[in-house]
Write a protein that holds these residues in place. Structure first.
Motif, short mmCIF file in Angstrom:
data_model
loop_
_atom_site.label_atom_id
_atom_site.label_comp_id
_atom_site.label_asym_id
_atom_site.label_seq_id
_atom_site.Cartn_x
_atom_site.Cartn_y
_atom_site.Cartn_z
N LYS A 1 2.66 -0.52 2.66
CA LYS A 1 3.67 -1.23 1.87
C LYS A 1 3.93 -0.47 0.57
O LYS A 1 3.01 0.10 -0.03
N GLU B 1 -1.79 -11.96 -1.85
CA GLU B 1 -1.42 -11.17 -0.69
C GLU B 1 -1.32 -9.68 -0.99
O GLU B 1 -1.78 -8.86 -0.21
N ALA B 2 -0.69 -9.37 -2.14
CA ALA B 2 -0.39 -7.96 -2.39
C ALA B 2 -1.40 -7.29 -3.30
O ALA B 2 -1.96 -6.25 -2.96
N TYR C 1 5.61 -14.97 -5.81
CA TYR C 1 5.12 -15.75 -4.68
C TYR C 1 4.03 -15.00 -3.91
O TYR C 1 4.26 -13.90 -3.42
N LYS C 2 2.86 -15.59 -3.84
CA LYS C 2 1.70 -15.00 -3.14
C LYS C 2 1.45 -13.57 -3.59
O LYS C 2 0.87 -12.77 -2.86
N ARG D 1 9.22 -17.29 2.78
CA ARG D 1 10.42 -17.00 2.01
C ARG D 1 11.68 -17.03 2.90
O ARG D 1 12.74 -17.45 2.48
N GLY E 1 -3.89 4.17 -0.44
CA GLY E 1 -2.46 4.04 -0.19
C GLY E 1 -1.87 5.38 0.19
O GLY E 1 -2.52 6.15 0.91
N ASN F 1 -0.90 0.41 -0.61
CA ASN F 1 -2.08 -0.10 0.10
C ASN F 1 -2.17 0.59 1.46
O ASN F 1 -1.24 1.26 1.88
N TRP G 1 6.18 -8.18 4.44
CA TRP G 1 5.02 -8.96 3.99
C TRP G 1 4.94 -10.25 4.80
O TRP G 1 5.95 -10.86 5.11
N ASP H 1 7.92 -6.69 -8.13
CA ASP H 1 6.88 -7.71 -8.26
C ASP H 1 5.51 -7.10 -8.46
O ASP H 1 4.77 -7.48 -9.36
#
Lengths: 708, 350
Positions: free
Chosen positions: A543, A612-613, A607-608, B210, B300, A539, B203, A548
């Motif tokens: 990241k 989010e991702a 998770y999220k 987390r 990206g 992105n 993140w 995941d």
């Protein structure tokens, strides 16, 4: 009409005989009257429809059987002299029951005058030899009539009677009761023996003929079955003449078909039978049957064999020898090269044996259809037993896999429901293979990159819910609703049924195609996802891709690909089907969001994840779109090519059904011609074709001299 | 077989539509669902459909492919492999021994910027042949422990890095945290140092949920063998961004992880000097180490695959649509050829 036939007074010389004839019909049976209390109308419960027909006939003529008690039969007789009805009661002393060996039944009654009468009805083959020498007045005439009746497909019986004197009856009754009360193994034989002794010196009364009317639509149904390439064997208990007649009336036989008849009615065997030497009879019979079968085969393989169509007709006696282990394969070979096969006079066991012979000898799927209790063995032996529930009782229907009400419904059962079922099952199973291979193999491929440590790229719950929420319902709907062609077209194009017989939809080829498609999808999904989402940032935020993100993307691709594949597989897109596919895809995103909002210790890598991702990243969406299209494109191209250049039968019909002929009208015309000209050798279309051929040949022969 | 059944069925057919219950019929109630007559559309692959589908795919895919390719080519990426370079020449015969010794591991490398790089420039370290996706490794963590102090002893999944000898639970426990990457980089150009911003590389969800804000590292690397980096015990886990990045395990054995951001533009042909501390032992499994500087675009980082793939599929679709147009409408097919029937191709039985 009642009584008018008798004429007035005693002017008719045969009046006594006639009266006795109908009296016999009214008395000699095992039917039970059922009087409607309101109207007074009488209906009968009889063992066979024939018997009911006899009692009804007698009633219409003026001998109304209206009551049966334990020991008596009451009949209202019309008396032509007085013109009134007389109620007469006959005491039934003995009933000598019908069985297939005796082929006759008798009752011994005492009438109101105290006379003892033995009334007997039975098949012509056993009755004529029991007639008294003195009473053969119209025997020849009757024989001729009976043959005529049989020729026109009627079931015949001979009626005869005899008066017994008291002394004779007393002796008979004593011995008969003794035989009945015995508990030996040969009790049946003893009874038959006693009956045999008393049923002789009979006085002929006449013959009856009952039309065994075919059910509505039987010839049409048989024609359709023949067009579908189904081979039909008739296994009947009727005698040969009747069986052949029925064969003609339902178009299994036609003029110009060579009949190969196998029976043991040859003079030498008949004469041998008279000697009673059982071993000799058996040997001679067997030799005779063997010879007839080999002759038949020689005929078929002979020079004229290819041009003709053959029908094999074999009777029960010969069948008993032909079904022996050393001969049955010869019989099967012969029968397989005949267009129709009729086994007449066959016992229930023989029916089952013939079915087994065909089933194990040809490795083909057999379907037996029958309505009587004597068909039960055959229904259970065949791969599919279809019972007709009807007047002959429920035994057949209860012993069958599928019960229908009329023979003609077999057409719809096979061509519509059979075809759809086959289609649904095969599509469903293939699709199941496909979707689980696509998913499982993608896991396996990832495994290769984790040094086979059993780490899955998908979150554990994604793994579990793949087959529960995201792919299960559309395939269930496919199994329920799928129709490749409409019911009307299924019936219109019987050749479509060949797809099932040749196993085109679930053969190895087809299954391997689907397996291959599954592997292909998995390979595309794994390699394209992992290459597109390599180690670079995925992105604009810099990241990089973790397990995941890769797992989430691959999972999205797989779920989309298998659901869209479903949409491409379905031929009959109902709202339910569409709704379920959309539901599965929506569920995917809902699950992503819902599961992702649980606490991290529950959802772990998910998770999220989506919120989010994945969702904000353009590369996720573009990768998904690309991978889905790449996974489905080969199937689409393959289907396009197949539909157009190597169309399967249903695809041709779909094309015609759609009514879009404007694209390529010539092509559609060509398909239509192919679809409507199935080659058959039996059925009425074959009969028409044969007739047309004959005419054409005749014309040709007439024309030839002019040309030469 | 008898005429009775035939006549009764006529009655049945007649009464079906009239709606008046004339007789006690067992006929089930009519519904489109049970009679399999639901309205449906029956898609079939007509030539027009096939050609236009392929054409549509081509029309959509080729521009996307071009856009993706441009997006990818906009990215400037500099990769420097250093795992061998940063071992003194004398020690290269036994790299493992060197990396495990106490010798000075400072190393200087330089990178030339090929094209102007606009800020933010992302700094990555790339490891090869490092199986962060191995099941034993992936499972060796405790999300409960990372999140709250009270679950500190929830370390059953973390063996053998669960408990420090006699000093209680290790926080954060497990192999993933234990093997935390510990090479460090400092950048300078023309003797003027470039700051690397190490905030904002993890993140948001990790920082907020987390990893707990009152969970502090404890007994870390205290289990005997030392794996990788040590953590400052006064900083809570939700501010240890390097750890958070590392704890998102990579999918494949070759992966990059974000190290930080350089928030100034770098000009073309500039030489960047990197002073790095080569601590991390990848030598025992022949792993490579690379330092990557990269910008990003809307798609990206730099990866031409997607663009090329879109273009390829778009072209193939275009070719197929052309091909189908030709075979459909130019009609090379011989009309009335029965060999096209599937059962005429094999030996038929009837």
């Amino acid at each position: 009409m009642k009584g008018l036939w008798m004429g007035t007074g005693s002017t008719n010389p045969k009046l006594a005989s006639l009266k006795n004839f109908f009296r016999l019909l009214a008395i000699c049976h095992t039917a039970i009257p059922d009087v409607d209390e309101e109207t007074g109308k009488i209906s009968y419960e009889a063992e066979s429809p024939d018997e009911a027909a006899f009692v009804i006939a007698a009633r219409e003529i003026g001998f109304e059987f209206y009551k049966r008690t334990q020991t008596s039969v009451a009949v209202r007789e019309y008396d032509p002299k007085t013109g009134r009805k007389v109620e007469r009661v006959y005491t039934v002393l003995n009933v000598l029951e019908f069985n297939s060996a005796r082929k006759r039944m008798s009752v011994i009654v005492r009438n109101e005058e105290g006379k003892l009468l033995l009334l007997c009805k039975g098949a012509d083959s056993v009755m004529f030899e029991r007639l008294a020498k003195s009473s053969r007045g119209f025997e020849e005439e009757t024989k001729n009539h009976v043959n005529d009746y049989a020729d026109s497909g009627l079931r015949t019986l001979i009626l005869a009677y005899r008066e017994l004197d008291e002394e004779e009856y007393k002796i008979f009754n004593h011995k008969f009761t003794e035989a009945k009360n015995s508990v030996n193994a040969d009790r049946e034989a003893l009874i038959d023996d006693m009956a045999e002794k008393v049923e002789r010196n009979l006085i002929l009364l006449g013959a009856t003929a009952v039309e065994d009317k075919l059910q509505e639509g039987v010839p049409a149904c048989i024609d359709k079955l023949a067009q579908a390439g189904i081979k039909m064997w008739v296994l009947t208990g009727d005698k040969m003449e009747t069986a052949i007649n029925i064969g003609f009336s339902c178009c299994l036989l036609r003029q110009g078909m060579k009949q190969i008849i196998i029976n043991l009615e040859t003079p030498d065997i008949l004469s041998l039978e008279k000697t009673g030497n059982k071993d000799a009879i058996a040997k001679a019979s067997k030799d005779s049957v063997l010879r007839q079968i080999t002759d038949g085969k020689a005929l078929i393989t002979g020079p004229s064999g290819t041009a003709e169509t053959f029908a094999l007709i074999i009777d029960g006696k010969s069948l008993a020898y032909a079904l022996e282990d050393d001969m049955k394969h010869l019989l099967l070979e012969l029968a397989m090269s005949c267009a129709s096969v009729i086994c007449c006079r066959s016992s229930p066991k023989q029916k089952a044996l013939v079915t087994r012979l065909v089933k194990s000898g040809t490795k083909k799927t057999t379907l037996a259809i029958g309505d009587g209790a004597n068909d039960v063995g055959m229904l259970q032996e065949a791969d599919i037993g279809v019972g007709i529930s009807g007047v002959e009782g429920m035994q057949a229907a209860m012993a069958s896999d599928v019960a229908i009400a009329q023979f003609r419904y077999l057409e719809r059962l096979l061509f519509v429901h059979g075809h759809w079922c086959y289609r649904r099952l095969s599509s469903m199973i293939c699709y199941f293979f496909y979707k689980n291979i696509a998913f499982g193999f993608s896991i396996w491929l990832y495994e290769a990159y984790t040094s086979f440590s059993a780490q899955s790229v998908y979150n554990d719950w994604f793994l579990s819910f793949y087959n529960v929420f995201f792919t299960a319902l559309p395939v269930a709907a496919l199994g329920i609703f799928e129709q490749d062609v409409s019911a009307a077209s299924c019936l219109k194009y019987p050749l479509l049924y060949q797809e099932g017989m040749k196993n085109l939809l679930f053969g190895w080829r087809r299954v391997l195609h689907w397996l291959g498609n599954g592997f292909y999808t998995a390979i595309v999904v794994f390699f394209f996802c992992s290459t597109a989402l390599q180690h670079q940032a995925f992105n604009p935020d810099g990241k990089t891709v973790g397990m995941d993100v890769l797992g989430g993307t691959m999972y999205t691709c797989i779920v989309w690909a298998v659901n869209l594949q479903m949409a491409m597989t379905v031929c009959y897109f109902t709202k339910i089907q569409r709704g379920l596919i959309i539901y599965c895809l929506c569920m995917l995103y809902l699950f992503f969001l819902a599961f992702g909002s649980l606490s991290p210790s529950m959802s772990t890598t998910a998770y999220k994840l989506f919120a989010e991702a994945l969702a904000p990243a353009a590369s996720y969406w573009f990768t998904v779109i690309f991978v889905i299209i790449a996974a489905l494109l080969p199937f689409f191209a393959y289907s396009a090519i197949e539909t157009r250049f190597f169309p399967m039968y249903h695809q041709m019909i779909q094309r015609l059904e759609s009514g879009r002929h404007d694209d390529d009208p010539e092509y559609c015309d060509m398909m239509r011609q192919k679809l409507l000209q199935p080659p058959t050798s039996v059925g009425f279309s074959a009969r028409l074709a044969a007739r047309a051929n004959k005419l054409r040949r005749k014309n040709k022969n007439q024309n030839q001299p002019q040309y030469s | 077989m008898s005429s009775h059944t035939a006549s009764s069925s006529n009655v049945g057919n007649g009464s079906g539509d009239s709606g008046v219950p004339k007789r006690n019929s067992k006929r089930p109630k009519y519904s489109k669902f049970t009679q399999q007559e639901l309205p449906a559309c029956k898609p079939i692959l007509t030539p027009r459909w096939v050609v236009s589908t392929f054409m549509l795919i081509a029309i959509v895919f080729i521009p996307i492919g071009i856009a993706c390719l441009i997006g990818s080519r906009d990215v400037v990426e500099v990769v420097e492999r250093y795992e061998t370079k940063c071992i003194p020449v004398l020690n290269r015969t036994n790299k493992v021994q060197f990396i495990q010794s106490d010798a000075d591991k400072t190393c200087t490398i330089s990178m030339t910027i090929p094209k102007r790089m606009k800020q933010p420039i992302y700094v990555y370290y790339q490891l090869d042949n490092f199986y962060q996706n191995h099941r034993r490794y992936v499972k060796s963590r405790s999300d409960e422990q990372l999140k709250s102090v009270s679950k500190e002893n929830d370390t059953s999944a973390c063996k053998p890095e669960d408990i420090a000898n006699g000093r209680g639970a290790i926080v954060p426990c497990g192999l993933i945290a234990w093997s935390l990457f510990n090479d460090t980089y400092s950048f300078s150009r023309q003797n003027q140092s470039l700051t690397v911003n190490k905030k904002g590389i993890a993140w948001k969800s990790d920082k907020q949920k987390r990893f707990g804000k009152n969970v502090f590292p404890k007994n870390f690397q205290g289990g005997g063998l030392v794996g990788g980096a040590t953590l400052n015990e006064s900083i809570p886990l939700n501010e240890q961004e390097d750890l958070m990045v590392w704890m998102r395990t990579a999918a494949l054995p070759t992966f990059r992880k974000l190290y930080g951001k350089i928030e100034v533009d770098l000009e073309e042909k500039e030489v960047i000097n990197v002073t790095l501390m080569n601590y991390y032992n990848t030598y025992s499994f022949n792993g490579k180490k690379k330092l990557v500087l990269s910008t990003t675009s809307w798609i990206g980082g730099r990866n031409d695959f997607l663009g090329i793939a879109y273009l390829t599929v778009g072209m193939i679709s275009f070719a197929l649509s052309m091909g189908f147009t030709i075979v459909y409408f130019v009609k090379p097919r011989r009309l009335g050829d029965p060999t096209f029937l599937s059962w005429n191709r094999g030996p038929g039985s009837n």
